[in-house]
Design a protein around this motif. Structure first.
Motif, PDB file in Angstrom:
ATOM      1  N   GLU A 141       2.225   5.117   0.769  1.00  0.00           N
ATOM      2  CA  GLU A 141       2.051   6.047   1.819  1.00  0.00           C
ATOM      3  C   GLU A 141       2.039   7.522   1.082  1.00  0.00           C
ATOM      4  OE1 GLU A 141       4.831   5.426   4.795  1.00  0.00           O
ATOM      5  OE2 GLU A 141       4.319   3.293   5.255  1.00  0.00           O
ATOM      6  N   PRO A 162       0.935  -1.134  -0.005  1.00  0.00           N
ATOM      7  CA  PRO A 162       0.012   0.034   0.172  1.00  0.00           C
ATOM      8  C   PRO A 162       0.869   1.313  -0.101  1.00  0.00           C
ATOM      9  CG  PRO A 162      -0.615  -1.649   1.562  1.00  0.00           C
ATOM     10  CD  PRO A 162       0.592  -2.063   1.265  1.00  0.00           C
ATOM     11  N   GLN A 190      -6.097   7.603  -2.992  1.00  0.00           N
ATOM     12  CA  GLN A 190      -6.395   7.841  -1.417  1.00  0.00           C
ATOM     13  C   GLN A 190      -5.420   8.020  -0.415  1.00  0.00           C
ATOM     14  OE1 GLN A 190      -7.825   3.658  -0.283  1.00  0.00           O
ATOM     15  NE2 GLN A 190      -8.808   4.340   1.540  1.00  0.00           N
ATOM     16  N   ALA A 191      -4.235   7.433  -0.945  1.00  0.00           N
ATOM     17  CA  ALA A 191      -2.819   7.846  -0.032  1.00  0.00           C
ATOM     18  C   ALA A 191      -2.442   9.214   0.051  1.00  0.00           C
ATOM     19  CB  ALA A 191      -1.967   6.625  -0.012  1.00  0.00           C
ATOM     20  N   ARG A 216      -5.461   3.644  -5.297  1.00  0.00           N
ATOM     21  CA  ARG A 216      -4.769   3.464  -3.938  1.00  0.00           C
ATOM     22  C   ARG A 216      -3.665   4.784  -3.695  1.00  0.00           C
ATOM     23  NH1 ARG A 216      -4.541  -1.791  -5.403  1.00  0.00           N
ATOM     24  NH2 ARG A 216      -2.266  -2.053  -5.977  1.00  0.00           N
ATOM     25  N   GLY A 263      -6.035  -0.227 -10.382  1.00  0.00           N
ATOM     26  CA  GLY A 263      -5.916  -0.582  -8.952  1.00  0.00           C
ATOM     27  C   GLY A 263      -4.951   0.408  -8.238  1.00  0.00           C
ATOM     28  N   TYR A 264      -3.606   0.654  -8.833  1.00  0.00           N
ATOM     29  CA  TYR A 264      -2.760   1.578  -8.285  1.00  0.00           C
ATOM     30  C   TYR A 264      -3.197   2.803  -8.197  1.00  0.00           C
ATOM     31  CZ  TYR A 264       1.219  -1.889  -8.535  1.00  0.00           C
ATOM     32  OH  TYR A 264       1.922  -2.970  -8.231  1.00  0.00           O
TER      33      TYR A 264
END
Length: 656
Positions: free
Chosen positions: A121, A119, A154-155, A151, A147-148
């Motif tokens: 950061e 995941p 979101q991060a 994420r 998908g990346y």
């Protein structure tokens, strides 16, 4: 890194295929120094390499627009551009420009193994290079990219993905909004930067000469780097020559060698002459007697018409050299080619136009490694293997390299050769993923010590530079299976610890993996031991969050017997004696890990008691004082009125 589209090697490493524009492809290979274990932090090496690229980078058209979009946290940019425009270098520079003091630069890869993912950061800068991906894998890679994207957003991280040159045409509709296009940078400006970086001083008139301007416009950006390398070599060979001569030689090495070599080979009407030419090209720089010896060995391994003449009637070495005017023997008795980069062109010709003999060439290389001529030293054998690896990758014969790497890595005498294959193959644009996948298979199964040692070095020295998460996963598996004793087991562990101690994100990921290995009340003794070794010497600083340490210690205290974890606790008690400030923090971590479980506190209490009793008599008082403070913390955590530390100390002294 290379600044060609999809280049996969770091800048100044002349590896991989060179496409020189229209016509046949030429490969130019230059030997690298003997690989050695890194002495500085991987993250610092990678940063220095990006800074080196920054000094030689010329922003292409469209770079500013992509840069402005990436300034926003949580952004993903898909970089597109024509072949040879330097898309990969532009992607690296986009991410480098937004790096902060705590940013982590991570290269992702298309991989079906979920275990290799991590995941992101907020400080992560992610690079995904799809420029060399096979067409049949592109749909699956796009799904992974999708998908990346979620994420990363979101991060609050940032990601740049390099698309194949024709990748926009079949891109998923939902991803098209992320595309940023770049054009070709000014070729002359790029060349000037590369020449300046190599301290080659050439006047503007020479650089603007007509004979250079036309091919320069056709060069891919990686070819500009190759050309600068060749100019620097020509200058080194003839420093008094005019700059125009350096340029002429470099251009000839890049563009004229194929036809010249083809004519030369066709003029050789015998197997021994051709064998000598190939042997010289593969062993260029080796002693002449070794080159001749292995040329004769080659004749025994590939089909050819034998020479029926008696030995005394056959051509001697001097006559055989006369038939090959491109070859010469230098003052040290070593075989050299007179023309710049001629040896690379010869190798490429044989692999390209004699495909039916490639298997025989491979057997010949194996024979030369297994039974080398006495004058063929380790460095010459390594160069031979590197040149063979380069040609095999260019010819898509990567499966035979996997076999060779596995066989050589399992042989303690072939460590250098195995690493030579893996270093080049892991860095390859198209086939690097296949080698990373095979290393994963090797690492997750029992491996002999020699193989484990080579795999650890390949992960720590090569894979960790561009795929640190995958290197971590493989090193962890190797360390689990290597055991605790022996030099190889120690080297595997130290390579793993060295990797994560340089990178906070990797350190935390390894803690999570340790915890997962002990999940569901399944005590993985290897992970228990590895965790205690990692946090024991040296103990973690504030760089590692106390919460993460406490969570993993809680797993240990839950699933393991006290004799399995007492050594780790006693190491921290020793730290508390020698470094009270750090020690107090570590003792608090242990208290937090025990939670509200009385049996855990009992185990910690008994472990501290044994630590005091087992210490040397002259140091027992100092140990008892530390243990007394620890027992106080245990009492307070359980809601018990703490006892008198002084009385505890006197009690311990009486027991001694």
């Amino acid at each position: 890194m290379t600044d060609g589209s999809g280049g996969g090697t770091w800048i100044d490493e002349a590896r991989g295929p060179t496409n020189t524009g229209p016509g046949p492809q030429h490969n130019h290979f230059y030997g690298a120094p003997e690989p050695s274990r890194p002495k500085v932090a991987r993250s610092r090496v990678a940063l220095e390499q990006r800074r080196l690229l920054q000094g030689r980078f010329v922003p292409p058209p469209g770079f500013g627009e992509a840069q402005s979009r990436l300034a926003q946290p949580g952004t993903t940019v898909l970089l597109a551009g024509p072949p040879g425009s330097g898309r990969r270098a532009a992607a690296v520079m986009l991410l480098h420009a937004v790096e902060g003091p705590t940013a982590s630069f991570v290269e992702l890869s298309f991989s079906p193994k979920e275990e290799d993912g991590a995941p992101p950061e907020a400080d992560d800068r992610l690079l995904l290079d799809l420029s060399g991906i096979p067409e049949e894998d592109y749909p699956a890679a796009q799904r992974q990219l999708y998908g990346y994207w979620g994420r990363v957003e979101q991060a609050g991280a940032r990601m740049v993905a390099v698309l194949p040159s024709a990748g926009q045409e079949s891109l998923l509709p939902e991803l098209r909004q992320l595309v940023a296009e770049i054009g070709r940078p000014r070729e002359l400006a790029v060349l000037r930067r590369h020449l300046d970086g190599r301290r080659v001083r050439i006047g503007p008139d020479d650089l603007r000469a007509d004979e250079l301007a036309s091919p320069l416009r056709r060069f891919a950006m990686r070819d500009v780097q190759r050309f600068a390398d060749l100019v620097a070599r020509a200058q080194q060979a003839a420093p008094a020559a005019p700059a125009a001569e350096w340029i002429r030689q470099a251009l000839g090495a890049l563009s004229d060698r194929a036809g010249e070599v083809a004519q030369r080979v066709s003029a050789l009407d015998s197997g021994p002459q051709r064998a000598l030419l190939l042997s010289a090209a593969m062993l260029e720089g080796a002693p002449a007697d070794a080159v001749f010896h292995h040329a004769d060995r080659l004749l025994g391994l590939v089909p050819h018409t034998p020479d029926e003449k008696p030995l005394l009637e056959r051509a001697d070495l001097a006559e055989r050299l006369k038939a090959l005017p491109s070859l010469e023997v230098d003052t040290r008795g070593r075989i050299r080619f007179a023309a710049l980069a001629y040896d690379a062109a010869v190798r490429t010709h044989f692999w390209t136009y004699l495909p039916g003999l490639r298997e025989g060439f491979g057997r010949w290389v194996e024979d030369a490694v297994r039974a080398p001529h006495p004058t063929l030293g380790a460095q010459a054998r390594r160069l031979l293997v590197e040149r063979f690896t380069e040609q095999s990758l260019r010819a898509a014969d990567w499966r035979s390299l996997l076999r060779l790497a596995g066989e050589w890595a399992a042989d303690p005498r072939r460590e250098v050769e195995a690493l030579a294959v893996l270093r080049l193959s892991l860095d390859h644009d198209r086939y690097g993923a296949a080698f990373r996948s095979r290393i994963y298979e090797w690492a997750t199964n029992p491996a002999p010590p020699a193989l484990a040692k080579v795999l650890a070095r390949a992960c720590g020295e090569v894979m960790a530079r561009t795929h640190p998460d995958q290197a971590l996963v493989r090193l962890h598996h190797l360390a689990r299976r290597a055991g605790r004793s022996g030099a190889v087991a120690q080297e595997v562990r130290e390579t793993l610890y060295e990797l994560v101690r340089q990178d906070r994100r990797l350190y935390l990921k390894l803690l999570i993996r340790f915890g997962d290995g002990m999940a569901a009340l399944r005590a993985d003794t290897a992970d228990i031991r590895l965790f205690q070794d990692l946090v024991g010497e040296p103990p973690p600083t504030r760089w590692v969050p106390d919460e993460a340490l406490a969570v993993t210690w809680a797993k240990v205290l839950t699933v393991a017997r006290r004799e399995q974890w007492s050594e780790g606790v006693q190491r921290w008690l020793t730290v508390a004696r020698t470094d009270p400030q750090t020690g107090e923090r570590l003792l608090d971590v242990l208290i937090a890990a025990a939670g509200a479980q009385p049996e855990r506190f009992t185990g910690l209490y008994l472990t501290a008691h044994e630590w005091v009793a087992d210490g040397p008599r002259d140091g027992r008082s100092a140990r008892a004082e530390v243990a007394s403070r620890f027992w106080q913390k245990i009492d307070i955590a359980q809601g018990i009125e703490p006892g008198d530390p002084a009385e505890a100390l006197r009690s311990e002294e009486r027991t001694g």
